[in-house]
Design a protein around this motif. Structure first.
Motif, short mmCIF file in Angstrom:
data_model
loop_
_atom_site.label_atom_id
_atom_site.label_comp_id
_atom_site.label_asym_id
_atom_site.label_seq_id
_atom_site.Cartn_x
_atom_site.Cartn_y
_atom_site.Cartn_z
N VAL A 88 11.24 14.90 -7.26
CA VAL A 88 11.47 14.62 -5.85
C VAL A 88 10.68 13.39 -5.41
O VAL A 88 9.52 13.21 -5.76
CB VAL A 88 11.04 15.85 -5.00
N GLU A 89 11.32 12.54 -4.62
CA GLU A 89 10.63 11.37 -4.06
C GLU A 89 9.91 11.79 -2.77
O GLU A 89 10.49 12.47 -1.92
CB GLU A 89 11.63 10.26 -3.72
N ILE A 90 8.67 11.39 -2.64
CA ILE A 90 7.93 11.71 -1.41
C ILE A 90 7.35 10.42 -0.82
O ILE A 90 6.21 10.07 -1.07
CB ILE A 90 6.80 12.72 -1.68
N PRO A 91 8.16 9.71 -0.05
CA PRO A 91 7.69 8.45 0.53
C PRO A 91 6.46 8.68 1.41
O PRO A 91 6.40 9.68 2.13
CB PRO A 91 8.87 7.99 1.39
N GLY A 92 5.51 7.78 1.30
CA GLY A 92 4.34 7.86 2.17
C GLY A 92 3.19 8.68 1.59
O GLY A 92 2.09 8.62 2.10
N VAL A 93 3.45 9.46 0.54
CA VAL A 93 2.35 10.19 -0.10
C VAL A 93 2.04 9.47 -1.42
O VAL A 93 2.88 9.41 -2.30
CB VAL A 93 2.72 11.66 -0.38
N VAL A 142 4.77 8.92 -4.39
CA VAL A 142 5.25 9.84 -5.41
C VAL A 142 6.76 9.63 -5.68
O VAL A 142 7.58 9.87 -4.80
CB VAL A 142 5.02 11.31 -4.99
N ASN A 143 7.04 9.15 -6.86
CA ASN A 143 8.42 8.96 -7.34
C ASN A 143 9.29 8.00 -6.52
O ASN A 143 10.46 7.81 -6.82
CB ASN A 143 9.17 10.31 -7.45
N ALA B 405 2.25 11.41 5.89
CA ALA B 405 3.13 10.40 5.28
C ALA B 405 4.16 9.91 6.29
O ALA B 405 4.48 8.73 6.36
CB ALA B 405 3.84 10.99 4.06
N THR B 408 2.87 7.24 8.43
CA THR B 408 2.32 6.06 7.76
C THR B 408 2.89 4.73 8.23
O THR B 408 2.15 3.79 8.50
CB THR B 408 2.51 6.19 6.23
#
Ligand SMILES: Nc1ncnc2c1ncn2[C@@H]1O[C@H](COP(=O)(O)OP(=O)(O)OP(=O)(O)O)[C@@H](O)[C@H]1O
Ligand SMILES: [Mg+2]
Lengths: 251, 445
Positions: A88-93, A142-143, B405, B408
């Motif tokens: 899974v893609e987790i934008p911002g983390v 992440v991803n 996030a 952000t």
């Protein structure tokens, strides 16, 4: 280590697992094969506690603990790890924040002190080299925007960081080029000890040349219908699944 | 006070207000008051303060500081803001009064003072700009401001002067009985100037009705670079109406970021006017709402000249019974060819009682335009939640990571590193539900 007894599970009211039995001892590698839609990923999800799946019958014990009573995070901290078929893609983390939180939460669960920032970074560096992962990737979210193969490699990186007791690799080989496949497989082999075990889900015999299984199971229509040694995988490669279907009909 | 009570109040105290103010501000009062008498707090426009009952909001027994009395304490001694490394030029407005720091080592030519002082120090400038961009004929709140305002913050950066160090304006509301503060700020940056302003809105009292009606007019000349940040960390009994009028000339570049972390009822009216060619504006904001907080950002970006770019991003995270409203008007005039205008509004409602209202409104009068807008209201991503939990991250922590996030990209629009770090910390604390206020800043303790 892992004892699955008569496991039935459903999603949205549809029964997918229809009585799975599987025993895994430490030090063993089990390959899980079976046609598309057989329920392999479902079994992975149920083992890791995905909330969308409902277990209607059966038991899962992991090192003596009733896994079904534990939350996904507790299972992870007990040492169950899933390399996702679709990470899974987790934008911002950021990868760093994600990994640090994961490791320290697991340590907290086990009553260990958190890793210091420098120890953590050292561990990161070490494991990155281990799976030959580009630093550019660990500096990102992440991803996010990772290619298919990069995502798979990242799963193995996380596995190396978390050092699980039971790893479930759900089609980690798909989407990998030959070099990546070799690196990932050798990573898995290097992580193998007498104390841990893995379930390798794959469609291809090729991976099993690198990661040699002790057992090969065939999951079909929500049940394990055949168990054998690595030769079974070769046979499948040659004949496909039709003969199994026929065998089942005859029985 | 009710509308009509304000009317008689104004008539009764007009001479006192004028006596304690100055000719430039006074020259607008009669006209403003006529407009307010006519409009009150109502409007034909359905979006005008749609979720705020203005008559009720103004209808407490508010005290008004007609005599412009200075606060009973010296904020420069009582408070300090210790955003690590921010090292700013710091100014306080307590309720509706600018408090003079008495010391100053500003770069040559720069003037920062109270509006009343500005009327003495640089009357020509003030006269040229005060009230210039306020369209009060259709807006009772603005007309009210121009009727009653006596003081505010004044900042002037002359041509070509670059002020690297941030300038900080702390607005403090305080009172032991209900209080209405009406202030008017004027900010002028001449050609090629550069500056950053950080506005912090605070209140000291949790149980007293405190109402602010503030207008900030900003005039940005050719080639100016200007950053305007506003962070609100007030109390549930605070009602904060802020109107920001950002006027940009050619080749200017402005970043505005409006962050509401803790409040009662907040309305930000933000108007950006891109009047000169090749101007750029980035307008972003965030609201983290819990309990019964309400925040409303009514934005309006007008492209009047060719080749201007506007990028707008607002995000809301709503919990408990909190409510958010976003209004995003983009107007592209006929002659504003090669306009680029992008608007995004993303929202997360974490509880079933949280409510988000969002309304984009595009008015485009030529074809040579790149424009996009998108608004979403959703929950946290379930797949991401499970992925994190499967790595051993507890549900609560996973939620926090995802919310943080989510915030952000709004924080990335803060160009002062020390401020960005501090606000990120405040946001994380706010999301954790503790220490929602600026830790270290004595005001919030
Ligand atoms: N949310 C859902 N609702 C209904 N059916 C579902 C849902 N998710 C999965 N299924 C069904 O469950 C069955 C098993 O899916 P699963 O992903 O476990 O298969 P698999 O063995 O991993 O297949 P593959 O080899 O293609 O990865 C499929 O028939 C699939 O369509
Ligand atoms: Mg699958």
């Amino acid at each position: 280590m892992l004892e699955i007894r008569d496991l039935h599970a459903e999603i949205n009211g549809k029964e997918i697992l229809k009585g799975v039995n599987l025993t895994i001892n430490k030090g063993e590698v089990h390959a899980l094969m079976g046609p598309n839609g057989a329920g392999k990923s479902t079994l992975s999800s149920v083992l890791t506690g995905h909330p969308a799946y409902k277990v209607t019958k059966g038991t899962i014990f992991f090192n003596g603990k009733d896994l079904l009573q534990l939350t996904p995070e507790e299972r992870a901290s007990e040492g169950v790890f899933l390399s996702f078929q679709y990470p899974v893609e987790i934008p911002g983390v950021s990868m760093v924040n994600f990994m640090r939180t994961a490791i320290n939460e697991q340590r907290k669960y086990r009553g260990e002190v958190p890793l210091s920032a420098s120890d953590f970074l050292r561990l990161m560096r070490e494991k990155k080299e281990f799976v030959e992962m580009d630093s550019k990737l660990t500096n990102r979210s992440v991803n996010e925007g990772f290619s298919g193969g990069e995502k798979k490699r990242n799963e193995i990186f996380q596995m190396a960081m978390l050092e699980p007791k039971l790893s479930i690799l759900d089609e980690t080989d798909s989407g990998l080029d030959i070099d990546a496949l070799r690196i990932v497989a050798s990573g898995v082999n290097k992580l193998k000890t007498k104390e841990n075990a893995s379930i390798v889900i794959t469609h291809y015999q090729r991976l099993l040349d690198y990661i040699v299984p002790d057992y090969v199971h065939i999951l079909f229509n929500g049940k394990i219908v055949k168990t054998g040694t690595k030769e079974l995988a070769l046979e499948l490669e040659e004949k496909g699944y039709d003969w199994i279907k026929k065998e089942l009909v005859i029985e | 006070m009710k509308n009509n009570q304000f009317l008689s109040f104004f008539e009764e105290y007009k001479s006192q207000i004028e006596k304690n103010s100055n000719a430039i501000l006074n020259s607008f009062r009669d006209e403003a008051f006529r407009a307010f008498s006519r409009l009150g707090f109502s409007s034909k426009d359905a979006d005008y303060y749609r979720f705020i009952d203005l008559p009720t909001l103004f209808n407490a027994d508010y005290g008004v500081n007609v005599n412009c009395l200075q606060p009973t304490f010296n904020p420069y001694q009582k408070f300090h803001c210790d955003v690590p490394g921010i090292n700013s030029w710091l100014y306080y407005v307590v309720n509706d009064i600018f408090v003079d720091p008495l010391t100053s080592d500003l770069p040559e030519g720069v003037i920062i003072c109270g509006l009343k002082q500005a009327a003495e120090r640089c009357p020509e400038l003030l006269k040229q700009y005060y009230g210039k961009s306020v369209k009060m004929e259709n807006d009772g709140v603005l007309a009210f401001n121009m009727s009653f305002a006596q003081d505010g913050f004044f900042m002037y950066i002359p041509e070509g002067v670059v002020v690297e160090k941030p300038i900080q304006l702390v607005n403090i509301l305080t009172g032991n009985r209900p209080l209405l503060a009406t202030t008017h700020n004027v900010i002028i940056l001449e050609k090629g100037a550069k500056a950053n302003l950080v506005v912090c809105d605070h209140s000291l009292d949790k149980h007293v009705d405190l109402l602010a009606n503030r207008i900030t007019e900003v005039f940005v000349a050719e080639g100016v670079e200007y950053d305007h940040y506003k962070v609100e960390s007030t109390t549930p009994s605070t009602k904060n109406i802020s109107t920001l009028l950002m006027n940009q000339a050619e080749k200017s570049s402005v970043v505005t970021n409006i962050i509401t972390l803790h409040n009662g009822i907040t309305r930000n009216n933000i108007e950006v006017n891109l009047c000169g060619e090749d101007a750029k504006t980035t307008l972003s904001g965030m609201f983290i709402g819990g309990e019964n907080q309400y925040s409303d950002n009514a934005t309006s970006i007008s492209h009047y000249a060719p080749r201007c770019t506007s990028k707008e991003l607002f995000k809301y995270i709503l919990e408990d019974n909190s409510k958010g409203n976003f209004l995003g008007r983009i107007h592209v005039a006929e002659g504003a060819l090669k306009t680029e205008a992008y608007q995004t509004n993303r929202n997360i409602c974490l509880t079933k009682n949280a409510r988000m209202y969002t309304k984009p409104q595009l008015e485009i009068y030529n074809d040579d335009v790149k424009c996009s807008h998108g608004a979403t209201v959703g929950q946290l991503d379930d797949n991401a939640m499970f992925y994190m939990r499967s790595r051993g991250i507890p549900e609560k922590e996973a939620r926090l990571l995802l919310m943080s996030a989510f915030a952000t990209d709004v924080l990335d629009n803060i160009r002062i590193e020390s401020l960005k770090d501090r606000i990120r910390l405040l946001v994380d604390k706010r999301l954790r539900g503790n220490g929602s206020h600026c830790e270290g800043c004595v005001i919030c303790k």
